[in-house]
Each structure stands twice: as C-alpha cells, then as structure tokens.
Design a protein around this motif. Structure first.
Motif, short mmCIF file in Angstrom:
data_model
loop_
_atom_site.label_atom_id
_atom_site.label_comp_id
_atom_site.label_asym_id
_atom_site.label_seq_id
_atom_site.Cartn_x
_atom_site.Cartn_y
_atom_site.Cartn_z
N LEU A 204 0.95 -1.26 -0.08
CA LEU A 204 0.06 0.04 -0.05
C LEU A 204 0.92 1.24 -0.06
O LEU A 204 0.45 2.18 -0.79
CB LEU A 204 -0.98 0.04 1.21
N LYS A 205 2.00 1.28 0.73
CA LYS A 205 2.74 2.29 0.81
C LYS A 205 3.50 2.70 -0.69
O LYS A 205 3.67 3.67 -1.19
CB LYS A 205 4.01 2.26 1.83
N GLU A 208 0.86 4.10 -3.09
CA GLU A 208 0.90 5.66 -3.01
C GLU A 208 1.91 6.42 -3.41
O GLU A 208 1.60 7.37 -4.05
CB GLU A 208 0.61 5.76 -1.26
N GLU A 209 3.12 5.71 -3.06
CA GLU A 209 4.35 6.63 -3.58
C GLU A 209 4.27 6.60 -5.03
O GLU A 209 4.82 7.54 -5.58
CB GLU A 209 5.54 6.01 -3.01
N GLN A 211 1.60 6.20 -7.20
CA GLN A 211 0.64 7.06 -7.58
C GLN A 211 1.24 8.90 -7.46
O GLN A 211 0.94 9.41 -8.62
CB GLN A 211 -0.53 6.93 -6.66
N HIS A 212 1.84 9.09 -6.53
CA HIS A 212 2.41 10.32 -6.39
C HIS A 212 3.31 10.74 -7.41
O HIS A 212 3.60 11.85 -7.64
CB HIS A 212 2.90 10.59 -4.96
N ARG A 290 8.36 -1.35 -4.42
CA ARG A 290 8.36 -0.04 -5.12
C ARG A 290 8.91 -0.17 -6.56
O ARG A 290 8.24 0.15 -7.60
CB ARG A 290 8.70 1.09 -4.29
#
Length: 334
Positions: A204-205, A208-209, A211-212, A290
């Motif tokens: 999930l982290k 989010e990263e 997506q940003h 990631r």
C-alpha cells in the motif's frame, strides 16, 4: 481406492476433483461453511449448530466414515479432533493416513528468520503448538506432503517420508487472458487472506508513492469476496501481487499464472534454485516492491511476456493430470 480429505479450502477441493478424474473415489469435506464460499463435496455445516453439539456430530461422522473410506488425507495439520484421539481409532480400524501441511501449521518463526528477515507468522500458531501437533501426527502418520521447498525445511526430519508436490491446478478451468501489450494504465490486484502475513502494508505504501510519482495505473485491494469473485477479478488484472513476507508463492500465484498474469511475490533467495527451472515469478520483498512494481507498470510488453511464461510454467509443473499421479503413488505405498 476411497479417500476422505479434511479440511482445507480450494487446494483440497481441486485435488479431489483431479483424483476422481484418475479413478480415485476422493471426497473433500469441510466441517464448517467457509466465508469464501468454497464448495467441497461434503460440508457438515457445524457452524449452524450449537457449539456443544459439535463434538457429538464429529464423533458420529467419524464412526460413519470408517467403513466408507480406506485412506484419510488430513490437511493443514487438522484431524477430526483437536487432541488427535481419532488417529488411534483410525489405526486400530486398519485405516491408512496421510498429512498435508500448507503453511502456518508448520512454519517455525525461529527457523524462518534464519533465512528471511521479513517473515511473519500467525500468532495463534505458536512453536509449542506446532511441535505438539506434529508430534501427535507423526506418531501415527509416516507420509507428510508440502507444496514447496520453504515448507519442506520445517518438517523434513520430523516424518519418515516428506514429499514436495506442487499445487494441483486444473489448467482447463483457466482461460488465459494475457495483459495487453499496449495497456498504458494497468490494473493491479492484491487479495490478502492476512494483511500482516502477506506484507500488505508495504504494498500500500509503494502504491501510494508510485501514484504520487505520476505513474498511471489502477489498484484493487480484494478482501471479503468469495473465491469465485476473487478469481473474476484476477482474470481482469494486468498484474497480480501475492505476498511479500513468506518467501514462497501460494495458491493465488498458481491460479494467477494459470490465467496468464504476471505475478509479484517474494521468493527466498536460497530457495529459488530449488523450484523447477524457469520460475517466472517477479521477485519482490518489502524493501524492493516499489521499484519492482514500478518497472512492471512501465513495461507492458514485459507484463505480457511474463504472463505467458507463467501460464507455460503452470502447465508444465502444476497441471492436475500430471501432479495427481504423485498422490496416487503415495497412496499405493501406504
């Protein structure tokens, strides 16, 4: 050959179907209805009855089963009763038995941590409970089965015979839907049975990263759906993420590969070479998810090629018609 299997979800149910295709009278049984709505051959639906009736109903089922079955195939270290007193009853009745371990029922945290800094175990499966359970089982059962080399390491010296047999997948049930080579916004699907064990928080982290960072993709976290509903989502996915902590791939990975999907999963480095050659799992752990996921999002052709390789790997190593013969061979040795 009449075999009763209790009591472990989709892998057990599919195994019984494959055994029947080879002439074995295999019956999959659940004691309780499962929240994922699995459909075993037989369900006692004990969770619909008062708890005080549970043992009485299981005792009756055991008595009725003894004349009906030749072999009792126990999954996830469970038998008819938690105290395993049924094992002595079955042996006295001249019945043959096999135990099939699937994960938390044998994964020892102290041993796992030696080769895996990320591993988590289910707190209810303490090492004391695992050792006590295996001691009772191995006193009556000589043959134990696991699905991968990660699990083999925990029990290889605890039973007379340990067999590593990959998941049984009916490939014909899975129509491959390979990711489009020109898909610019891929759908990523993750379906954890346990967020803590699967490492969902790290994913999930990373999502989010990413997506940003401006990457274009869609993400679906699958929880609380039936088994069939989850499969339908996997069929739509461009990337399936299994787990990031355990160090081996599970049934979700096998099914996703059968669908032609690229799968991200953490495979322990010391175990990679112990799998059949050509394992197409995209390896990622909590520290690398990631970058690994980002690379797969940016490379649609890599997704498609990896999905194709996964489908071929399942056909070669998991196909029911091939794998099930190994179970029959064990049954014949009992």
């Amino acid at each position: 050959m009449r075999v009763l299997h209790i009591s472990y979800g989709s892998p057990m149910i599919e195994l019984c179907k494959a055994l029947r295709s080879k002439g074995v009278q295999a019956t999959s049984c659940h004691f309780d209805e499962h929240p994922f709505k699995f459909q075993p051959d037989l369900c006692l639906q004990l969770n619909q009855h008062p708890k005080q009736e549970r043992e009485t109903r299981i005792e009756k089922f055991l008595r009725d089963s003894i004349p009906k079955y030749d072999i009792f195939h126990f999954h996830f270290g469970e038998t008819f009763f938690p105290d395993k007193r049924d094992l002595d009853i079955l042996r006295r009745a001249g019945k043959k038995m096999v135990v099939h371990h699937h994960g938390s029922d044998v994964r020892l945290l102290s041993a796992a941590r030696k080769n895996n800094p990320y591993v988590q175990v289910k707190p209810e499966w303490t090492e004391e409970k695992i050792y006590h359970n295996i001691a009772a089982l191995s006193n009556y059962i000589d043959h134990a089965i696991v699905q991968d080399p990660e699990l083999e390491g925990y029990i290889s010296n605890l039973y007379k015979h340990t067999h590593v047999i990959p998941h049984t997948i009916d490939v014909h049930q899975f129509k491959p839907q390979y990711p489009e080579a020109n898909q610019s916004s891929p759908l990523i699907v993750h379906a954890p049975t346990s967020r803590q064990i699967k490492g969902t928080e790290f994913l999930l982290k990373a999502v989010e990263e990413l997506q940003h960072s401006g990457l274009s993709f869609r993400f679906k976290l699958v929880e609380g759906l039936s088994n069939d509903e989850a499969k339908n989502l996997f069929a739509q996915a461009d990337i399936v993420i299994d787990q990031l902590r355990i160090g081996a791939y599970g049934y979700v990975s096998s099914e996703a590969m059968a669908l032609g999907k690229p799968v991200i999963c953490y495979i322990r480095e010391d175990l990679v070479d112990k799998y059949p050659a050509g394992l197409p799992i995209v390896n990622a752990n909590p520290d690398t998810i990631r970058s690994v996921l980002g690379n797969l999002i940016r490379n649609p052709r890599l997704r498609r090629n990896t999905g194709y390789e996964g489908r071929m790997y399942v056909i070669k190593n998991h196909m029911a018609e091939k794998v099930v013969e190994r179970y029959i061979d064990i049954y014949n040795k009992l």
